[in-house]
Design an enzyme around this catalytic site. Structure first.
Site, PDB file in Angstrom:
ATOM      1  CD  GLU A  35      -2.448   1.842   0.478  1.00 51.70           C
ATOM      2  OE1 GLU A  35      -3.256   1.098  -0.088  1.00 51.70           O
ATOM      3  OE2 GLU A  35      -2.286   3.043   0.169  1.00 51.70           O
ATOM      4  CG  HIS A  53     -24.843   0.956  -1.778  1.00 53.25           C
ATOM      5  ND1 HIS A  53     -25.625   2.069  -1.585  1.00 53.25           N
ATOM      6  CD2 HIS A  53     -23.558   1.397  -1.799  1.00 53.25           C
ATOM      7  CE1 HIS A  53     -24.836   3.143  -1.530  1.00 53.25           C
ATOM      8  NE2 HIS A  53     -23.576   2.754  -1.643  1.00 53.25           N
ATOM      9  CB  CYS A 409     -11.364  11.819  22.567  1.00 52.96           C
ATOM     10  SG  CYS A 409     -12.679  12.403  21.478  1.00 52.96           S
ATOM     11  CB  CYS A 451      -8.223  14.273  22.046  1.00 52.00           C
ATOM     12  SG  CYS A 451      -8.699  14.182  20.308  1.00 52.00           S
TER      13      CYS A 451
END
Lengths: 486, 453
Positions: A35, A53, A409, A451
């Site tokens: 990648e 879908h 967070c 955060c």
């Protein structure tokens, strides 16, 4: 056999590439994924409407229709296996005039031909009764449509693949592929990999990868879709995605409103052909248009509910003048034996990712002896989310690990323990985006203002990164230029 | 479940003052729940001075003000639990918080919300363009630089002229960055006039009014921003756009009251501001739950937040005891100038009033409202002097806020700040006010600790 020798090399760490890698670990094979970005789901897989879908949009008899319906049927079970958030919400396509109603009737017939279950047309009063807040004169309901977390889905496929032995080369852009000795030699950044088979699922770059083995006939036309993200108002506002009835034109589903699995509402996407497959810029005219169109579907939306924006780019084969959809292209290329080519995997590619992967395995089976891997484990556990637990379980988690008692967070109530698990992910992705998509931090209304400094502190103090090694998405995307005080 | 007469959510200036108000008002037990490791809230990262002039008649840095407000809350016997993130509040005043030692659940006779505010973001104002690293809200950058010792960038554009943006323009300049400009959408700056004077004009940083960022460039790290001038309706004027190469964009484009906890209790918010709606006694739409400070309505000065917190705490105590509530103090004072420093006048920076003082040719001084203003203006003409506020690195890698014991020549600020970038503060405990470096610049000013460590 050298360190970088594989039976199958998958190019592209999107949902389809990761699903293929995982399916291949059901057999005794050495498999790698290369990648170019520093994490999986960095392209279209992480930049879409996050919808599973049903399959009524696609031309009967097409691979898109067949694999989408098949993918939809197996999606929930797959998400359970991989511990990925999924919710079958159903979806409405809304008509604003009689012409739209006629389109919906045709779509219903098409969907039924494709094998979609439970499609039904709603008259205006039925629509009002179901969702009084939605504009329009009628609708089609699709009960099998669902929402899910596409980041976690792709990450989960990758992590499960890694657990079953797949090697991930992140940040490894492919620069050359040479067919030789019945296999391939592949240049991936500074490494030379060899593989008996290569599977190209490079999305927006699949044409360039194909060209590397001399297949010059493929062309990807990047088609950008811009989105807005709204605050977590969906639970009170909209229980399911609503789309306008599709209009003729370039291939896209029209600006729609989608509640996410996390409770946000997203608006989009637009559809605009662009030249640069990596230009995920938002533009002012589209931003203005998106909001206007969304308000038509859901009067009462307010701009102050917007917390962010993003863009995805569709890897389309249909050229700008033509529009619409070309079917998925999947085959072992006759002119390049051993090279399995996936081109034009746009929507509904996420939904169809598992059937696509199975198809690739079937293609490989024709020329490879595949023996079953008895050690294959299809299950994967994700991060245990503090906010989703009962108070009793929360107390237990904190007692076992005090980091579960430190909320880092505030917008999404994510604890330090979860962030540590995200940082220590099995793929070794160490970017802020990697942490973001795994722990779901920096995703709220403060955009990480609260955060991010704490996470940067963790990375530099507890994980030994130099300030200049903290990046947004790897490479040169550095967050800091160094220390203030040396 | 443990019970407190008054539980205060948030230990910034509002919450700390509320604790004192509640105890002085007769509350038998008071608890502050603070999410950070120490009290003081956002003041801890505001290492610049200018705090406390209304409340203490002294020029304090943020950490000094926080320290003093914290001492006052402790002196009156408030319980303070830090590292406690409140995650739940019910209309009948049961408060849940997450801490490293477990979930804390307490019931309260009355609650004071002092949860502060958050910054408006790039996402909220929908700036078009790419999404590179290098785009920060000004407050986040302030935290990164002043608390975490992380430098956010080198060539910086600031969008918005709120006080935090102005303060960060100076802060970045003192730490060696180039602040290229401040762009403001409105026809007048958002922050105090004294901050325009001492943070921008002192360093020659241009302020562009009726101007905004209309595009971001750069895939990985920010490479530039496109600025456009705005017409009277706030729309970009075609053809006015120009690209400023930079690696960092700071946003100082407004503050939003933080009220997700209030919403859980069903408290009504003002849809336009996200602030809590209160009556004149600072009581929200849910009886027994009071609100103060920036979570109610964003205020310009910490001093006013403290005054309001004190009143909210008093009324919370009165509510518990069934006593009559008192009307809240004025939310602000007229003694705050906003606007552009005017040519030919000197904007006095000694207090938020920002008097425009004129020194006539005959030496007569006008426009000042106190003797200090005259003194300041005369000095400003002779040789401008400024107090330097910055940080020193400690041996453990943390930063200590420091300031010079007295003003030094304005022209020396950047040189002196640069010299302090490589000096390490002494190890061991440091008391606020302690001399750390004895006259290090030969200017007759010591470097003293402006916070405890």
């Amino acid at each position: 056999m050298t360190e970088h020798t594989y039976d199958v090399l998958v190019i592209g760490g999107g949902a389809v590439g990761c699903a293929i890698a995982r399916e291949l670990t059901r057999y005794r094979l050495r498999v790698a994924v290369a990648e170019k970005e520093w994490d999986v789901a960095a392209g279209a897989s992480g930049r879409n409407s996050a919808v599973v879908h049903a399959g009524f949009n696609n031309r009967p008899g097409s691979l898109m229709a067949k694999l989408c319906v098949e993918g939809n049927r197996g999606f929930q079970a797959l998400c359970q296996e991989l511990d990925v958030p999924y919710q079958k919400t159903g979806k409405l396509l809304v008509a604003f005039d009689d012409e739209d109603m006629a389109v919906l009737a045709r779509l219903k017939a098409q969907g039924e031909e494709n094998g979609c279950q439970g499609l039904r047309l709603l008259r205006q009063e039925e629509l009002r009764a179901k969702l009084p807040q939605v504009g329009g004169i009628g609708a089609m309901e699709s009960p099998e449509t669902a929402v899910f977390d596409p980041f976690q889905y792709t990450v989960a496929l990758a992590e499960n693949a890694a657990k079953n032995g797949v090697k991930f080369y992140l940040g490894h852009e492919i620069t050359a592929i040479t067919p030789e000795n019945g296999g391939f030699t592949v240049q991936a950044r500074d490494k030379t990999l060899t593989a008996r088979r290569v599977v190209n699922c490079a999305g927006l770059f699949s044409d360039r990868i194909a060209a590397m083995v001399g297949l010059e006939d493929y062309k990807i036309y990047p088609c950008r879709g811009e989105y807005f993200i709204l605050d977590k108002i969906a639970p009170d506002l909209l229980p399911m995605p609503i789309y306008p009835a599709p209009r003729a034109g370039i291939g896209g589903l029209g600006v729609h409103l989608t509640p996410t699995i996390h409770g946000n509402l997203i608006i989009g996407p637009s559809a605009e052909y662009i030249d640069d497959p990596e230009d995920t810029s938002s533009t002012r005219p589209i931003m203005d248009k998106l909001f206007r169109e969304a308000q038509q579907l859901l009067p009462g939306l307010e701009r102050r509910q917007i917390i962010g924006s993003y863009c995805g780019i569709r890897p389309k084969q249909a050229p700008p003048g033509e529009g619409g959809y070309w079917d998925f292209h999947i085959q072992e290329e006759p002119n390049c034996p051993g090279f399995v080519n996936l081109v034009g995997i746009e929507s509904p590619g996420m939904t169809a990712s598992l059937p696509l992967a199975r198809m690739v395995v079937d293609i490989l089976k024709r020329t490879m002896e595949l023996t079953e891997n008895p050690d294959f484990d299809p299950t994967r556990k994700g991060i245990l989310r503090f906010r989703e637990q009962t108070p009793e379980m929360q107390a237990k988690l904190i007692a076992e690990d005090p980091d579960y008692g430190e909320v880092v967070c505030r917008c999404q109530t994510v604890t330090k323990a979860e962030i540590k698990q995200a940082i220590e992910n099995p793929l070794g992705a160490r970017t802020i985006s990697a942490i973001k998509y795994r722990a779901w931090v920096t995703t709220g209304r403060c955009n990480g203002g609260y955060c991010l400094p704490k996470i940067a502190d963790m990375l530099t103090k507890e994980y030994g990164l130099a300030p200049t090694e903290v990046t947004h998405r790897g490479g040169e995307s550095r967050l800091f230029t160094g220390r203030v005080k040396a | 479940m443990k019970h407190y007469d008054v539980v205060i959510i948030g230990g910034g200036p509002g919450g700390l003052a509320a604790a004192r108000g509640a105890r002085e008002g007769g509350a038998a037990s008071v608890l502050i729940l603070e999410r950070d490791e120490k009290t003081g809230g956002i003041l801890n990262q505001c290492i610049h001075d200018g705090f406390g002039l209304v409340r203490y008649r002294e020029m304090l840095t943020g950490p000094e003000y926080a320290r003093r407000a914290g001492q006052e809350a402790r002196e009156v016997g408030a319980d303070i639990q830090t590292g406690a993130m409140v995650t739940g509040l019910t209309p009948n005043r049961v408060v849940t918080a997450v801490t490293r030692s477990g979930l804390v659940q307490v019931s309260a006779g009355a609650v004071v919300l002092a949860t502060g505010c958050r910054e408006r973001t790039r996402g909220a104002i929908a700036i078009p363009g790419t999404r590179p690293a290098g785009v920060y809200t000004a407050g986040a950058a302030q935290n990164l630089m002043n608390i975490r010792n992380l430098m956010v960038g080198r060539n910086v554009v600031i969008l918005g002229s709120g006080d935090i943006g102005l303060i960060m323009a100076r802060r970045l300049t003192l730490e060696g960055a180039n602040v290229l400009c401040v762009a403001e959408m409105n026809p007048a700056p958002g922050g105090l006039e004294r901050n325009v004077s001492q943070c921008l004009y002192d360093f020659g940083i241009p302020l562009y009014l009726r101007c905004t960022v209309t595009n971001l460039l750069g895939r990985k790290r920010l490479k530039g921003v496109e600025l456009s001038d705005l017409d009277k309706k706030g729309q970009p004027i075609p053809g006015s756009q120009r690209v400023i190469p930079c690696d960092t964009l700071l946003l100082s484009v407004g503050l939003i009251p933080e009220n997700e906890i209030a919403l859980q209790a069903g408290i009504r918010l003002d849809p336009a501001t996200n602030g809590t709606i209160t009556d004149e006694f600072l009581q929200t739409s849910v009886p027994g739950i009071f609100a103060c400070g920036n979570s109610r309505k964003v205020m310009d000065l910490a001093d006013f937040v403290s005054a309001q917190g004190l009143a909210a705490g008093r009324n919370a105590a009165a509510f518990v005891q069934g006593k009559p509530l008192e009307t809240m103090p004025p939310e602000t004072s007229n003694a705050m100038a906003k606007g552009l420093p005017q040519p030919g006048t000197i904007t006095c920076i000694l207090c938020p009033k920002g008097c425009r003082v004129t020194v006539e040719a005959d030496g007569k001084v006008t426009g000042n409202s106190c003797p200090k203003g005259e003194e300041y203006a005369r000095q400003e003409i002779r040789a401008p002097m400024r107090v330097l506020t910055t940080t020193l690195k400690r041996p453990d890698g943390t930063l200590l806020p420091v300031k010079t014991s007295k003003a030094i020549p304005k022209g020396e600020l950047q040189t002196c700040a640069a010299r302090l970038r490589t000096v390490t503060a002494p190890a061991g405990a440091v008391r606020c006010g302690e001399i750390l470096l004895k006259d290090p610049f030969g200017l007759g000013a010591d470097v003293i600790a402006a916070g405890d460590a």
